[in-house]
Write a protein that holds these residues in place. Structure first.
Motif, short mmCIF file in Angstrom:
data_model
loop_
_atom_site.label_atom_id
_atom_site.label_comp_id
_atom_site.label_asym_id
_atom_site.label_seq_id
_atom_site.Cartn_x
_atom_site.Cartn_y
_atom_site.Cartn_z
N ILE A 134 0.86 -1.18 0.00
CA ILE A 134 0.00 0.00 0.00
C ILE A 134 0.90 1.23 0.00
CG2 ILE A 134 -1.75 1.30 1.27
CD1 ILE A 134 -2.56 -1.41 2.59
N LEU A 135 0.66 2.13 -0.93
CA LEU A 135 1.47 3.34 -1.03
C LEU A 135 0.58 4.58 -0.99
CD1 LEU A 135 3.90 2.39 -3.95
CD2 LEU A 135 4.46 2.43 -1.51
N GLY A 136 1.12 5.64 -0.41
CA GLY A 136 0.54 6.96 -0.57
C GLY A 136 1.40 7.73 -1.55
N MET A 137 1.02 8.98 -1.82
CA MET A 137 1.86 9.84 -2.63
C MET A 137 1.78 11.25 -2.06
SD MET A 137 1.66 10.94 -6.64
CE MET A 137 0.39 12.17 -6.28
N THR A 143 6.94 8.76 -2.83
CA THR A 143 6.18 7.61 -2.34
C THR A 143 7.08 6.77 -1.44
OG1 THR A 143 4.59 5.89 -2.95
CG2 THR A 143 6.66 5.96 -4.23
N ALA A 144 6.47 5.98 -0.53
CA ALA A 144 7.21 5.42 0.62
C ALA A 144 7.97 6.62 1.21
CB ALA A 144 8.09 4.26 0.19
N SER A 145 9.28 6.51 1.44
CA SER A 145 10.02 7.73 1.81
C SER A 145 11.12 8.01 0.80
CB SER A 145 10.59 7.63 3.23
OG SER A 145 9.62 8.03 4.18
N GLY A 192 -7.47 14.00 -2.13
CA GLY A 192 -7.31 15.43 -1.89
C GLY A 192 -6.85 16.19 -3.12
N GLU A 193 -7.31 17.43 -3.20
CA GLU A 193 -7.07 18.29 -4.36
C GLU A 193 -5.59 18.61 -4.54
OE1 GLU A 193 -9.06 22.42 -6.06
OE2 GLU A 193 -9.81 21.49 -4.21
N THR A 194 -4.83 18.65 -3.45
CA THR A 194 -3.40 19.01 -3.56
C THR A 194 -2.61 17.95 -4.32
OG1 THR A 194 -2.87 18.00 -1.43
CG2 THR A 194 -3.42 20.36 -1.43
N LYS A 195 -3.17 16.76 -4.48
CA LYS A 195 -2.48 15.68 -5.19
C LYS A 195 -2.81 15.64 -6.69
CE LYS A 195 -1.24 14.27 -1.08
NZ LYS A 195 -1.51 13.02 -0.41
N ALA A 196 -3.82 16.42 -7.09
CA ALA A 196 -4.38 16.28 -8.44
C ALA A 196 -3.35 16.52 -9.55
CB ALA A 196 -5.56 17.24 -8.62
N GLU A 197 -2.51 17.52 -9.37
CA GLU A 197 -1.52 17.85 -10.42
C GLU A 197 -0.57 16.69 -10.66
OE1 GLU A 197 2.13 20.97 -11.35
OE2 GLU A 197 1.25 20.88 -9.35
N LYS A 198 0.02 16.15 -9.58
CA LYS A 198 0.99 15.05 -9.74
C LYS A 198 0.29 13.76 -10.20
CE LYS A 198 4.58 17.42 -8.30
NZ LYS A 198 3.95 18.68 -7.89
N VAL A 199 -0.93 13.53 -9.74
CA VAL A 199 -1.69 12.36 -10.20
C VAL A 199 -1.81 12.38 -11.72
CG1 VAL A 199 -4.02 11.35 -10.29
CG2 VAL A 199 -2.97 11.85 -8.08
N LYS A 200 -2.18 13.53 -12.25
CA LYS A 200 -2.34 13.64 -13.71
C LYS A 200 -1.00 13.46 -14.43
CE LYS A 200 -3.83 16.65 -17.48
NZ LYS A 200 -4.19 15.49 -18.32
N ILE A 201 0.03 14.13 -13.96
CA ILE A 201 1.35 14.04 -14.61
C ILE A 201 1.83 12.59 -14.64
CG2 ILE A 201 3.81 14.63 -14.35
CD1 ILE A 201 2.85 17.38 -13.26
N ILE A 202 1.67 11.89 -13.52
CA ILE A 202 2.20 10.52 -13.40
C ILE A 202 1.34 9.52 -14.17
CG2 ILE A 202 2.59 8.64 -11.76
CD1 ILE A 202 3.54 10.91 -9.79
N ILE A 203 0.04 9.58 -14.01
CA ILE A 203 -0.83 8.61 -14.68
C ILE A 203 -0.83 8.82 -16.19
CG2 ILE A 203 -3.25 7.88 -14.98
CD1 ILE A 203 -3.55 8.00 -11.95
N ASP A 204 -0.83 10.08 -16.62
CA ASP A 204 -0.82 10.38 -18.06
C ASP A 204 0.59 10.41 -18.66
OD1 ASP A 204 -3.54 10.49 -18.02
OD2 ASP A 204 -3.69 12.68 -18.07
N ILE A 211 10.74 12.40 -12.90
CA ILE A 211 11.44 12.99 -11.74
C ILE A 211 10.71 12.65 -10.44
CG2 ILE A 211 12.44 14.88 -13.10
CD1 ILE A 211 10.43 16.77 -11.70
N TYR A 212 9.48 12.15 -10.55
CA TYR A 212 8.69 11.85 -9.36
C TYR A 212 8.81 10.35 -9.02
CZ TYR A 212 6.83 16.35 -10.68
OH TYR A 212 6.73 17.66 -11.04
N PRO A 213 9.26 10.03 -7.82
CA PRO A 213 9.42 8.61 -7.45
C PRO A 213 8.16 7.77 -7.67
CG PRO A 213 10.55 9.98 -5.86
CD PRO A 213 9.82 10.93 -6.77
N ALA A 214 6.99 8.34 -7.44
CA ALA A 214 5.75 7.56 -7.63
C ALA A 214 5.58 7.08 -9.06
CB ALA A 214 4.53 8.38 -7.20
N SER A 215 6.21 7.76 -10.01
CA SER A 215 6.09 7.35 -11.42
C SER A 215 6.86 6.07 -11.72
CB SER A 215 6.59 8.46 -12.35
OG SER A 215 8.00 8.55 -12.30
N HIS A 216 7.77 5.69 -10.81
CA HIS A 216 8.60 4.49 -11.03
C HIS A 216 7.97 3.22 -10.44
CE1 HIS A 216 12.11 6.66 -12.69
NE2 HIS A 216 11.61 7.66 -11.98
#
Length: 237
Positions: A134-137, A143-145, A192-204, A211-216
């Motif tokens: 289970i991961l957050g972002m 993600t993770a640390s 949460g809304e503060t995550k929306a920008e990175k969610v879009k960048i990473i998923i799309d 450059i974002y660890p969650a993308s890996h």
């Protein structure tokens, strides 16, 4: 990759709880790496209060994807948060709880926890394999640390590394990419809304997304699921 979007955080928590019950239904050990943060806290509350009787806790083994280097009774401790919101409310055997010792020397603890995973988890492709990570972002795409300024830790040859928070300088013990991507299933819980920008960048996979660890996060099994609320998903098309 599968993306599931729900109305709000509570609905995310309910649907993820049902997903976890289904995944862990077999009569065998089920090894989970937990996340800290605000969204898992709500998930733990809902899981404990509404679904505790639907889980065979004797088969559930809990580990942590990361831990702040603080004592287990410190307000910053991911372990303490999990005890308060989940472990204290369900009937899980003490020997099934495998915490990262945040009070220990960080480097020695990263080594010890990496060895514990080798001992406790089944192996796949020669590496320890979680049934579910289970991961957050974070708002910064960490993600993770594993944070963007230390993204090289993602490809560490070790199971665990000591990471440093970019602002506070706090040390943390974190799983690395080799363990996260070797899991049977990886689930992101992001709200949460503060995550929306990175969610879009990473998923799309927009320009610069790597450059974002969650993308890996890309499990070899291809079983990656994003659980989002409407606010976190609002920029997705």
């Amino acid at each position: 990759m599968e993306v599931k979007v729900y109305q709000n955080k509570t609905k995310v928590a309910e649907e993820f709880s049902k997903y976890l019950i289904e995944k862990s239904a077999d009569e065998k050990a089920f090894h989970i790496a937990l996340s800290g943060g605000s969204t898992p806290k709500i998930v733990f509350d809902v899981l404990a209060e509404e679904f505790a009787g639907d889980v065979n806790w004797r088969n559930i083994h809990l580990y942590w994807g990361d831990e702040r280097c603080v004592a287990p009774d410190d307000a910053e401790s991911n372990y303490k948060m999990t005890v308060e919101h989940l472990i204290s409310k369900v009937d899980i055997p003490e020997e099934n709880i495998h915490r990262i010792k945040g009070e220990a020397d960080p480097k020695l603890e990263a080594k010890r926890y990496g060895e514990l995973l080798e001992k406790e988890l089944p192996k796949e492709l020669g590496l320890p394999q979680f049934d579910l990570v289970i991961l957050g972002m974070g708002d910064d795409g960490h993600t993770a640390s594993i944070f963007p300024h230390e993204i090289e830790l993602w490809v560490s040859p070790d199971n665990c590394e000591v990471a440093i928070h970019p602002e506070s300088g706090q040390r943390r013990v974190s799983l690395t990419g080799r363990i996260i991507n070797n899991a049977k299933t990886v689930a992101f819980l992001v709200t949460g809304e503060t995550k929306a920008e990175k969610v879009k960048i990473i998923i799309d996979r927009e320009e610069g997304y790597l450059i974002y660890p969650a993308s890996h996060v890309a499990p070899k099994t291809k079983d990656l699921v994003w659980f989002l609320d409407a606010a976190a998903a609002k920029l997705l098309t």
